[in-house]
Design an enzyme around this catalytic site. Structure first.
Site: not given
Length: 335
Positions: A130, A243
């Site tokens: 990710c 994130h």
């Protein structure tokens, strides 16, 4: 009529699996039949897809008969065991785990960055980590136009990257902290609420964590450039979704900030949010449910015309996982 495909989602009841189902619907992927697969423990649960309730089935070796595309997100050991059965049944596997990523015969793909690699597959296509996905999106225009020599990244990764249990742990720990109650961490080695943990995954012999080495090695593979110097520090933060990354780059050619902003604005999958006067910049709170990866806080290094720093944010469950997998499938069927 548009051709439609039989799609299986492995790990359908997990955080990423449910996002895969949601993303197939949001992007109107041409699904003929959707098969939802999970462990025996989750079998029998009902999940919604396009206002239809679908029963989750137990994953077995025979689950993939008639399946065209299988989206896996149930852990590396599950992919290792069951992906070959899916391939043998005629499906193309798009795997969200780390198990196949660094295998030479498995393409590792971010569709906006290296779409051509999709068509070299031998049955399995790997979805990158990710944190790697959102970073290479921002790096691709730099590499193409300025030449990329070095990348130093520090990540600020949300707990949803660990799964549902981590999300619940953050909620429970936060409540316990505010109420001055004791709470023993179960998911992470330390308390995550109101804290930062500079460890994601296990430590390797070189002192880097496995997550950091994923970013280093995957970036080179995706960018087809083993010479890029990559250094990563990965940190878990008390954020539910999204994130964030602080990225420093060194380039072959001098950097013109306005030119780079223009390159980002034109690049598919990126959204520029960079207005210091108005205090506008990417934040994880604004990333949830958003397909685009957001970039901002761009500034040229004070010591060199060949270096710059910037900030990158994305929904780790979407572009960091489910969305990227579905986009790979979209590219795959377009050919």
């Amino acid at each position: 009529m548009t051709k439609k495909y039989n799609v299986a989602v492995v790990g359908a009841t997990g955080a990423v699996g449910q996002k895969m189902i949601e993303t197939l619907q949001r992007r109107n992927f041409p699904v003929n039949k959707l098969k939802l697969l999970a462990s025996a423990k989750s079998a029998g649960k009902m999940l919604n897809y396009k206002d239809e309730l679908i029963v989750v089935e137990e994953l077995t070796e025979a689950s993939f008969e008639g399946i065209n595309i299988a989206l896996f997100s149930a852990g590396g050991s599950i992919s290792e065991k069951y992906a070959p059965y899916a391939v043998d049944s005629g499906a193309v596997v798009i795997d969200n785990t780390s198990h196949f990523r660094m295998k030479e015969d498995v393409p590792l793909v971010v569709p906006e960055v290296n779409p051509e690699d999709i068509f070299t597959h031998q049955g399995i296509i790997a979805n990158p980590n990710c944190s790697t996905i959102q970073m290479v999106l921002s790096l691709k225009p730099i590499a193409d136009h300025l030449g990329l020599k070095k990348v130093v990244v520090s990540t600020y990764q949300a707990v949803s990257g660990t799964g549902k249990k981590a999300i619940e742990e953050l909620k429970e720990q936060s409540s316990a902290f505010l109420n001055k109650e004791k709470y023993t961490p179960k998911v992470y080695p330390h308390t995550i609420s109101f804290n930062l943990i500079p460890q994601i995954d296990v430590f390797e012999e070189n002192g880097f964590t496995k997550e950091e080495m994923k970013m280093i090695n995957e970036t080179k593979k995706i960018m087809h450039d083993a010479k890029i110097q990559v250094n990563a520090t990965c940190v878990r933060v008390p954020v539910f979704v999204g994130h964030s990354e602080s990225v420093y780059v060194e380039t072959e050619k001098p950097i013109n900030v306005e030119e780079l902003r223009g390159l980002w604005e034109k690049f598919e999958g990126l959204k520029l949010i960079d207005d210091p006067k108005e205090q506008l910049y990417p934040m994880p709170r604004n990333s949830e449910g958003v397909f685009d990866t957001m970039v901002g806080r761009l500034r040229k290094d004070v010591n060199s015309d060949h270096a710059a720093s910037f900030w990158v944010v994305a929904d780790n469950l979407l572009k960091g996982a489910a969305l990227n997998a579905v986009q790979i499938a979209e590219k795959l069927i377009s050919n």
